[in-house]
Write a protein that holds these residues in place. Structure first.
Motif, short mmCIF file in Angstrom:
data_model
loop_
_atom_site.label_atom_id
_atom_site.label_comp_id
_atom_site.label_asym_id
_atom_site.label_seq_id
_atom_site.Cartn_x
_atom_site.Cartn_y
_atom_site.Cartn_z
N HIS A 54 -9.67 -10.17 18.08
CA HIS A 54 -10.25 -9.75 16.80
C HIS A 54 -10.63 -10.96 15.95
CE1 HIS A 54 -7.77 -6.32 18.18
NE2 HIS A 54 -8.85 -5.66 17.82
N THR A 55 -10.12 -12.13 16.30
CA THR A 55 -10.57 -13.36 15.65
C THR A 55 -11.35 -14.26 16.61
OG1 THR A 55 -8.42 -14.43 16.10
CG2 THR A 55 -8.70 -13.39 13.95
N LEU A 56 -11.06 -14.18 17.91
CA LEU A 56 -11.83 -14.95 18.87
C LEU A 56 -13.18 -14.29 19.13
CD1 LEU A 56 -11.73 -17.49 20.70
CD2 LEU A 56 -10.93 -16.00 22.54
N GLY A 57 -13.27 -12.99 18.91
CA GLY A 57 -14.55 -12.30 19.04
C GLY A 57 -15.50 -12.66 17.91
N TYR A 58 -16.77 -12.36 18.10
CA TYR A 58 -17.78 -12.65 17.08
C TYR A 58 -17.61 -11.76 15.87
CZ TYR A 58 -20.24 -14.90 21.00
OH TYR A 58 -20.58 -15.69 22.07
N ARG A 59 -17.90 -12.31 14.71
CA ARG A 59 -17.84 -11.54 13.47
C ARG A 59 -18.82 -10.37 13.51
NH1 ARG A 59 -20.51 -13.00 8.17
NH2 ARG A 59 -19.49 -11.76 6.57
N PHE A 60 -19.95 -10.55 14.19
CA PHE A 60 -21.01 -9.54 14.19
C PHE A 60 -20.88 -8.53 15.33
CE2 PHE A 60 -22.46 -13.33 16.47
CZ PHE A 60 -22.81 -12.79 17.70
#
Length: 491
Positions: A59-65
């Motif tokens: 949830h933090t390593l994934g992209y913000r978008f």
């Protein structure tokens, strides 16, 4: 010769994320991605060792978008690779990638307001020009990791392998395996290899801090069912940022409290009477080096069930059948895995020059941890050491977009960070005590003693400064220069 507005180097997690946000913000701008390897994914395609996974929550390593919607928050490498490739495919980014192009040099011309970038493609040298050069190549050597010179290793009759170059045909079924190391790779490999190995031993010179986290984030999964993927992802991302920041700050300000919390958690998961302090009590303070995460405590479970063990000792020499330790003990081994770290390499080892003068990285200073003093129209990505890489990568491209819009609005074509403050003193770029960092930091740009010449390690702080801080801050200089057309026609 091809010219593009933006040339991105690297088609890994950072490069695909940068391309996605840049093409959304500037649909009329042209861009290409040069990728040295033959496929998308970078780190997540390169590393193929058993159990390879993230050491941060997705949830933090994934992209913000692009919300991470799978149930596991600590994800395996193939899932992350698929996520990156899906992002590229869905946005049409894959059509802009030139594979097998290894960048070897880049030369900036102030007169032409452009970079001339040379890449090697097979036996050819390909030249591409660009108004902005955006480095997303990571900071380590892709060809080989770090392996110490172990005495007697040539006499060992078994197999020695480094995780970065994992053989596809390596069969460790019913084999005695020794994994040398105590970092994130080692604590991943040891439990993963117990599925088939006769026994796996983690041999470490000194311990690292290890913390167990649930592989699945129950709060995130519940929020996704109730609120939908986008709103749940936003809330979970900030939840995890704040929890991570809290524990990091606790570790730095109250290290004894943090150490006690970590130790108590390990005691509960390890066998009764286990020598916790011998094998899991480091000499350094929490977050002097990155914490090692183990999903669902899998390492401790493997130890508890006798499938794995930890030995804390020093290597005297390799023998034909294993490793002799300084204590006099000998570890039998059929396979030795040298999870002994990475080799750092700035910007893939390419040569940089500005107006014919070579750029000596050690003499440059990093502006906001993403640009170099005296190097125009150049951006690079280095993630956080105390949080997910992508948190910083997302902010770097967001700031770059703000900067490009500023140039457009005022008719500028060139920007260059310039340190004109003699009171700013030099510091290492990364204040981090990991061995792979200490071995190579002298070859990297320097940081400064105060803003904007520091590589920030607080996501919340960077959100404020990079999303909302002034673009014209006195250290960033802007010029109008000449466009490529003007330079070509001599007007």
């Amino acid at each position: 010769m091809t010219h593009v507005d933006v040339l991105i180097v690297g088609a890994g997690l950072s490069g695909i994320g940068a391309a996605h946000q840049l093409q959304k913000a500037f649909p009329g701008r042209t861009y290409k991605i040069l990728e040295a390897r033959e496929t998308i994914g970078g780190t997540w395609d390169l590393f193929r060792y058993p159990g390879v996974r993230s050491d941060s929550d997705m949830h933090t390593l994934g992209y913000r978008f692009r919300p991470w919607t799978r149930s596991k928050a600590i994800a395996d490498g193939p899932s992350i690779l698929e996520y990156v490739r899906e992002t590229a495919r869905d946005a049409g980014i894959d059509r802009h990638i030139l594979f097998g192009h290894r960048v070897v040099r880049a030369a900036w011309s102030t007169e032409d307001s452009r970079w001339m970038v040379e890449s090697v493609h097979g036996d050819e040298t390909v030249t591409t020009t660009a108004s902005l050069l955006y480095m997303c190549s990571g900071y380590y050597h892709y060809d080989a990791g770090h392996t110490p010179d172990f005495p007697g290793v040539d006499r060992f009759e078994g197999t020695v392998v480094h995780p970065q170059l994992w053989p596809e045909d390596l069969d460790y079924t019913d084999k005695k395996v020794v994994v040398i190391g105590s970092g994130a790779t080692a604590v991943t490999l040891v439990p993963a290899m117990t599925d088939r190995a006769a026994h796996v031993t983690m041999l470490q010179r000194s311990p690292s801090y290890v913390m167990a986290l649930p592989a699945e984030d129950k709060i995130a999964n519940t929020l996704r069912r109730i609120l939908g993927p986008e709103r749940a992802y936003f809330l979970t991302r900030w939840k995890n940022v704040l929890v991570g920041t809290f524990f990091y700050q606790l570790s730095r300000r109250r290290p004894e409290v943090a150490k006690s919390m970590l130790r108590k958690a390990m005691v509960k998961m390890l066998p009764p009477g286990y020598e916790v302090d011998e094998h899991f009590k480091p000499r350094y303070q929490p977050w002097d080096q990155r914490l090692c995460l183990v999903p669902d405590g899998d390492l401790f479970s493997a130890i508890r069930h006798g499938r794995a063990s930890v030995v804390t000792d020093r290597i005297r020499e390799f023998t034909p059948t294993g490793i002799a330790l300084e204590s006099g003990t000998e570890l039998d081994a059929d396979i030795v895995v040298t999870a002994t770290g990475l080799r750092l390499l700035a910007f893939g080892g390419m040569e940089l020059s500005v107006d014919g003068k070579p750029v000596e990285l050690r003499k440059t200073m990093a502006y906001k941890g993403m640009m170099l003093s005296g190097v125009p129209n150049f951006v690079f990505t280095i993630g956080y050491t105390n949080a997910s890489w992508t948190l910083k990568a997302d902010l770097v491209v967001e700031y770059t977009i703000r900067l490009l819009k500023h140039l457009d609005a005022r008719g500028y074509r060139q920007f260059v960070p310039t340190n004109e403050d003699p009171t700013v003193t030099e510091r290492p770029l990364m204040d981090f005590q990991a061995g792979y960092v200490l071995r190579s930091m002298d070859e990297f740009p320097r940081a400064g003693s105060r803003s904007p010449w520091q590589l920030g390690m607080s996501y919340a702080h960077d959100v404020v400064t990079l999303r909302h801080g002034k673009v014209e801050d006195g250290a960033m200089k802007f010029t109008r220069g000449r466009s490529r057309v003007e330079a070509a026609t001599g007007t």
